[in-house]
Design an enzyme around this catalytic site. Structure first.
Site, mmCIF file in Angstrom:
data_model
loop_
_atom_site.group_PDB
_atom_site.id
_atom_site.type_symbol
_atom_site.label_atom_id
_atom_site.label_comp_id
_atom_site.label_asym_id
_atom_site.label_seq_id
_atom_site.Cartn_x
_atom_site.Cartn_y
_atom_site.Cartn_z
ATOM 1 N N GLU A 25 -2.942 -4.395 -3.359
ATOM 2 C CA GLU A 25 -3.392 -5.315 -4.412
ATOM 3 C C GLU A 25 -3.414 -4.617 -5.763
ATOM 4 O OE1 GLU A 25 -4.746 -4.699 -1.517
ATOM 5 O OE2 GLU A 25 -5.801 -6.418 -0.670
ATOM 6 N N ASN A 31 0.837 -1.205 0.000
ATOM 7 C CA ASN A 31 0.000 0.000 0.000
ATOM 8 C C ASN A 31 0.869 1.251 0.000
ATOM 9 O OD1 ASN A 31 0.617 -0.912 2.636
ATOM 10 N ND2 ASN A 31 -1.031 0.271 3.536
ATOM 11 N N GLU A 61 0.483 5.151 0.518
ATOM 12 C CA GLU A 61 -0.399 6.221 0.986
ATOM 13 C C GLU A 61 0.130 7.592 0.579
ATOM 14 O OE1 GLU A 61 -0.964 5.506 5.191
ATOM 15 O OE2 GLU A 61 -2.151 3.701 4.801
ATOM 16 N N CYS A 80 -10.444 -3.464 -4.784
ATOM 17 C CA CYS A 80 -9.381 -4.384 -5.204
ATOM 18 C C CYS A 80 -9.968 -5.680 -5.746
ATOM 19 C CB CYS A 80 -8.428 -4.664 -4.042
ATOM 20 S SG CYS A 80 -7.381 -3.242 -3.675
ATOM 21 N N CYS A 119 -10.290 -5.031 -0.058
ATOM 22 C CA CYS A 119 -11.449 -4.141 -0.162
ATOM 23 C C CYS A 119 -12.193 -4.422 -1.476
ATOM 24 C CB CYS A 119 -11.006 -2.674 -0.094
ATOM 25 S SG CYS A 119 -10.267 -2.056 -1.601
ATOM 26 N N CYS A 135 -4.200 0.889 -2.623
ATOM 27 C CA CYS A 135 -4.044 -0.393 -1.924
ATOM 28 C C CYS A 135 -2.952 -1.243 -2.577
ATOM 29 C CB CYS A 135 -5.337 -1.192 -1.987
ATOM 30 S SG CYS A 135 -6.709 -0.493 -1.083
HETATM 31 N N1 THU Z 1 -5.373 -1.427 2.159
HETATM 32 C C1 THU Z 1 -4.808 -2.220 1.208
HETATM 33 O O1 THU Z 1 -3.635 -2.065 0.852
HETATM 34 N N2 THU Z 1 -5.566 -3.210 0.673
HETATM 35 C C2 THU Z 1 -6.890 -3.403 0.938
HETATM 36 O O2 THU Z 1 -7.516 -4.260 0.321
HETATM 37 C C3 THU Z 1 -7.553 -2.610 1.971
HETATM 38 C C4 THU Z 1 -6.714 -1.586 2.649
HETATM 39 C C5 THU Z 1 -4.565 -0.332 2.710
HETATM 40 C C6 THU Z 1 -5.046 1.046 2.348
HETATM 41 C C7 THU Z 1 -4.461 1.869 3.454
HETATM 42 O O3 THU Z 1 -3.133 2.232 3.096
HETATM 43 C C8 THU Z 1 -4.412 0.931 4.640
HETATM 44 O O4 THU Z 1 -4.579 -0.383 4.117
HETATM 45 C C9 THU Z 1 -5.482 1.191 5.681
HETATM 46 O O5 THU Z 1 -6.736 1.239 5.108
#
Ligand code: THU
Length: 163
Positions: A75, A62, A64, A115, A112, A73
């Site tokens: 994925e 991930n 940010e 993804c 999520c 994310c």
């Molecule tokens: N996140 C992912 O990388 N994959 C997901 O399927 C859900 C959430 C990340 C996004 C964010 O950087 C952190 O998890 C918290 O939500």
């Protein structure tokens, strides 16, 4: 009124040693991907490793951003990298793991909806499903054969690409 039900299927493994050696390796690669997570805002790291038919492993984590919605994310970071760099190499399996210092993660972290929707697009493009391994480092592992098990009602409007 008709009541309808949909069955989804996935397997639960108590520990990584119950997986095949290839699957164990891919889970360990997903753990390595955690190191490149840029997650100073959530402090929640997600790592992904995707195995392609050629044998290549593509990583994602991930990423940010201080403008929160600009992040992505793990994925989708990995899947879009495959779309951009290896569009003809088939996706065989994806391993996903997560780590945080804030609390203990005791269940697999499920991707999520966005993804999962993107995974579905890649399955459709390659006309083949792939395995999804949700690796909880201190807990069970869930494995599904095909994204429809995690997102049975994905958006698929075939008429969008006609005419
Ligand atoms: N996140 C992912 O990388 N994959 C997901 O399927 C859900 C959430 C990340 C996004 C964010 O950087 C952190 O998890 C918290 O939500």
């Amino acid at each position: 009124m008709i009541k309808k039900e949909i069955n989804i299927a996935f397997e639960e493994y108590k520990s990584i040693v119950e997986l095949s050696s290839d699957e164990q390796d891919l889970c360990k690669e997903a753990v390595k991907a955690l190191d490149n997570s840029h997650s100073p805002y959530s402090n929640f790291k997600v790592g992904v490793a995707i195995k392609l038919a050629s044998g290549k492993v593509v990583y994602g984590s991930n990423q940010e951003n201080v403008a929160y919605p600009s992040g992505l994310c793990a994925e989708r970071v990995a899947l879009f990298a495959i779309g951009a760099n290896y569009p003809d190499d088939e996706i065989k399996s994806i391993a996903i793991t997560a780590k945080t210092d804030l609390f203990e993660i005791t269940q697999p972290v499920t991707p999520c909806g966005s993804c999962l929707q993107v995974m579905a697009e890649y399955e459709k493009r390659q006309e083949n499903t792939f395995d999804i391994l949700l690796y909880c480092i201190n807990g069970p592992i869930w494995k599904a054969k095909g994204v429809n098990n995690f997102l049975p009602f994905l958006f698929f409007e075939d008429r969008l690409n006609k005419g």
